[in-house]
Write an enzyme that holds these catalytic residues in place. Structure first.
Site: not given
Ligand code: CDV
Length: 320
Positions: A131, A150
């Site tokens: 990611k 995160e």
């Molecule tokens: N796991 C994610 O990346 N969730 C984010 C939340 C925090 C906004 C998303 O963009 O869905």
């Protein structure tokens, strides 16, 4: 402009295997059993590729902060396949179905990534994507109802967005928050992507700005449909949804065509499989016409995209 120039159909039957919650007390083996059951459902429907969610093996552990990160090592995989995921790899190979799977990765030199592996129908690992856009915060924020740490648990990958030859086409990957950024899709569009696979965990309460909560489903579809259309690619978005450890998360997994249309969408917030036939030749209708990138793009006037991170303005607020 190239013009449509479609060849013989290249149909990949793609399944999105949404998961309901994984609670903290659920072990990896039970998650893998659920994933394997979903994989068999997808294979029974003739799918060649099944897409699983982000961090699909455990509960979404960044919702808790701990002072000693090593006390969370059990949430990470040190190898892929790992001993616990080997039965999923075995079942997939036996059914000749490929898959993508999101997991927390702890490398042998101690790096932590939010990752997604792509596996071909013969069991071969095609690629592991890490990611790029890491949302949330990096330190404890005790006033929140729940954490989204995160940025504490994962480092952002510098490897960027790859596109791989697999399943008879050009396959790209992104993970959750990546889907909100147009750069994500364009980086893959510039490599001729035809099918983008994305797992997500999206809490329905966005604590920094609750006014966005009621738009969670709209924003999810908005970004993926726009990214699909503007790059002439299929996009598959797959949730881990429902109420996990008291936090409700968006479901609404979907398979989107290069036209931007939603071809299939889940109706529950639990374990559920949807399928769609994706003719990768459809991408040419967009990639060779309106979005013939080579013919129409103007990279020479887009230099801020790579030279600048945030918005810059003059002291009086006017644009530079
Ligand atoms: N796991 C994610 O990346 N969730 C984010 C939340 C925090 C906004 C998303 O963009 O869905």
């Amino acid at each position: 402009m190239k013009g449509v120039l479609r060849g013989a159909p290249r149909v990949v039957r793609v399944a999105a295997a949404q998961m309901g919650p994984i609670q903290r007390s659920d072990d990896r083996e039970s998650a893998v059993r659920r994933l394997t059951a979903l994989l068999h459902q997808a294979a029974d429907q003739g799918a060649q590729l099944v897409v699983f969610p982000e961090l699909a093996l455990t509960t979404f552990f960044p919702r808790w902060f701990v002072d000693d990160i090593s006390s969370t090592d059990h949430y990470y995989e040190r190898t892929m396949p790992s001993p616990a995921t080997q039965p999923l790899f075995d079942a997939a190979k036996q059914r000749s179905i490929g898959f993508s799977l999101g997991f927390a990765e702890l490398t042998s030199d101690g790096h932590r990534f939010n990752s997604q592996v792509l596996v071909e129908r013969d069991g071969r690992v095609v690629a592991t994507y890490r990611k790029v856009h890491i949302p949330g915060h990096a330190s404890n924020e005790p006033n929140r109802a729940f954490q989204h740490a995160e940025r504490y648990y994962f480092e952002p990958s510098d490897e960027g967005f790859g596109v791989w030859n697999a399943f008879g086409g050009r396959i790209g990957m992104m993970i959750c928050n990546d889907r909100r950024w147009p750069e994500t899709y364009r980086e893959m569009g510039l490599q001729g992507v035809e099918l983008i696979l994305c797992g997500y965990n999206t809490p329905l309460n966005y604590l920094p700005d609750p006014s966005q909560d009621r738009h969670a489903g709209f924003h999810n579809s908005l970004v993926m449909q726009a990214g699909a259309y503007q790059n002439g690619t299929f996009v598959v978005g797959v949730a881990k949804g429902g109420i996990e450890e008291s936090v409700d998360s968006l479901a609404e997994s979907q398979i989107i065509a290069p036209s931007g249309e939603i071809l299939a969408k889940t109706v529950s917030a639990g374990d559920e499989v949807i399928v769609a036939d994706c003719d990768l030749e459809w991408c040419k209708n967009y990639q060779n016409t309106l979005f013939d990138l080579d013919y129409y793009r103007r990279p020479e006037v887009y230099r801020r995209h790579t030279s600048q991170r945030g918005a810059h303005t003059r002291a009086d607020g006017s644009p530079l």
